[in-house]
Design an enzyme around this catalytic site. Structure first.
Site, mmCIF file in Angstrom:
data_model
loop_
_atom_site.group_PDB
_atom_site.id
_atom_site.type_symbol
_atom_site.label_atom_id
_atom_site.label_comp_id
_atom_site.label_asym_id
_atom_site.label_seq_id
_atom_site.Cartn_x
_atom_site.Cartn_y
_atom_site.Cartn_z
ATOM 1 C CG ASP A 182 -3.867 -3.004 1.143
ATOM 2 O OD1 ASP A 182 -2.644 -3.216 1.078
ATOM 3 O OD2 ASP A 182 -4.386 -2.299 2.018
ATOM 4 C CB SER B 292 -0.942 -0.032 1.203
ATOM 5 O OG SER B 292 -1.844 1.033 1.206
#
Length: 466
Positions: free
Chosen positions: A309, A167
């Site tokens: 993610d 991320s």
């Protein structure tokens, strides 16, 4: 220390604290129940004696007995929790002596040491000692804490050559991997970053007024395109020599997570990889990866798959880094918002309450896993619930710490603004917080990586293939 404006000021204050508190006396005494100080002192004296007598063959033989970072338990984190600055003087001197001896053996002209023997020694020593990696957790807009950590390590020339990110950590790692050494200090200047991001806000100002505060996909993409060159993992490695690793998780069930890098996915483009790693499930749509073919054209990579993610399944990919690069020492910058409340600095973990908390966490994890295994048959009837359960288990079962952990204060940021647009002042504060959280760890990082950095430099000069 709290009011220090630079690392140099912090060091001066930390040393003064050690002197005033009596910890300097602790550092200067060898004796300790936390490591084999007798063995370390004997090895130090032996190395010094061999160097003084110019017995290079004897020095090589002694070092061949083994070089690793935890001889006699000297790598224990507890030895860095007593004094504010550094650890036992005998440990610092021993590490320095090994580094000096290695540099001597790399350059000395001695008829008793053949060039083949020299190269073989350094190749084996580097392989056995292992390498250090920096792992940056998933973070959303708290990625600026990672920026402060990287800035502090850069200024002390302690940034590892291998790093991973999920991320926001993937975004910071990508800036590192795509800019040459002479560009890095500019790229990680808070003023430069804020200026670039503020410029990007200009064309999007109208959107800011009509959309909610959460950062939108087009805004994230625009910032990435402004700060990260359009390179593949292989092109970035060739440009900077730094090994970038980005964690992504599958959007579909029955698929496995991936670690993107120049070895496993050399032709995949970094920009789309960041977007995939930042695609928080339920907030941002999953992303398809893009690669460059042999003609230089962009093509979909695994077109039937989409990704989200990476922090969901492999926030800190320690095992994969160990397998790919021989990494056995990890510096972790941890800002994952659902992790920070449960992660404590090692000073606190050594207390009775810390031990009880750790035991309770392990027990709860085992109970949850056992319960989910028993319920698997029922959950399989409800695909969406089953996928959510598997995601939660993946988060629970991960390890979120390394050998050296850089962790912000618990209540340091409004959790509702993890994905929000930040003001310039908020960005500055987070970068500064990352720097200040790194300063107390700098000397530990310096000492525990000194031998490894020395071996890497020597192998590069001698052309050793580790």
């Amino acid at each position: 220390m709290e009011s220090a404006e630079s690392y140099e000021e912090w060091c001066e204050a930390a040393r003064a604290h050690d002197l005033a508190s009596g910890k300097l006396h602790w550092k200067n005494r060898d004796k300790s129940s936390q490591f084999d100080y007798v063995s370390i002192r004997q090895r130090l004296d032996r190395l010094r004696s061999l160097r003084a007598r110019h017995d290079h063959a004897g020095l090589l033989f002694t070092l061949n007995e083994g070089i690793h970072g935890n001889v006699g338990g000297m790598g224990s984190s507890r030895l860095y929790q007593v004094a504010r600055f550094g650890t036992k003087q005998v440990i610092a001197e021993y590490i320095e002596e090994i580094a000096d001896s290695l540099r001597l053996l790399a350059t000395v002209d001695d008829p008793d040491i053949s060039e083949e023997e020299r190269l073989d020694f350094f190749r084996r020593a580097a392989h056995c000692f292992g390498r250090t990696a920096l792992m940056m957790s998933g973070s959303g807009m708290l990625l600026y804490f990672h920026v402060g950590v990287v800035k502090a390590l850069l200024e002390q020339d302690l940034l590892p050559n291998i790093f991973s990110g999920s991320s926001g950590g993937a975004f910071v790692g990508s800036i590192l991997a795509t800019h040459a050494d002479n560009e890095l200090h500019k790229m990680f200047s808070p003023e430069y970053l804020v200026e670039e991001i503020e410029q990007e806000k200009g064309p999007l100002a109208v959107l800011h007024r009509i959309r909610p505060q959460i950062l939108q996909v087009d805004e994230i993409q625009a910032i990435i395109e402004r700060l990260v060159p359009d390179l593949t993992f292989q092109e970035a490695l060739a440009h900077t020599g730094r090994h970038l690793n980005i964690s992504i998780a599958p959007a579909e069930t029955h698929q496995t997570s991936r670690l993107l890098n120049a070895t496993t996915t050399p032709n995949v483009l970094i920009r789309q990889s960041i977007m995939a790693s930042a695609a928080v499930p339920g907030v941002y749509p999953p992303v398809m990866l893009v690669a460059r073919d042999k003609h230089g054209d962009k093509k979909a990579y695994l077109p039937s798959r989409k990704w989200v993610d990476g922090a969901v399944s492999d926030d800190l990919p320690a095992k994969r880094l160990a397998r790919l690069y021989g990494v056995n020492h990890y510096v972790v910058s941890q800002t994952n918002p659902h992790v920070i409340p449960f992660v404590r600095d090692s000073r606190r973990r050594r207390s009775k309450s810390g031990v009880i908390r750790a035991a309770a966490t392990r027990t709860a994890r085992e109970w949850i896993n056992a319960s989910m295994e028993l319920a698997q048959g029922q959950l399989s009837r409800y695909p969406n619930l089953n996928q959510l359960t598997n995601t939660m288990l993946a988060i629970i079962n991960q390890d979120y710490v390394g050998d050296i952990n850089i962790i912000p204060p618990f209540r340091f940021h409004n959790p509702t603004r993890i994905l929000a647009r930040l003001s310039a002042d908020e960005i500055y504060r987070l970068i500064r917080l990352g720097e200040r959280s790194t300063w107390p760890k700098i000397e530990m990082i310096r000492l525990q990586t000194q031998v490894g950095r020395t071996l890497e430099d020597i192998c590069a000069e001698l052309g050793c293939q580790v």
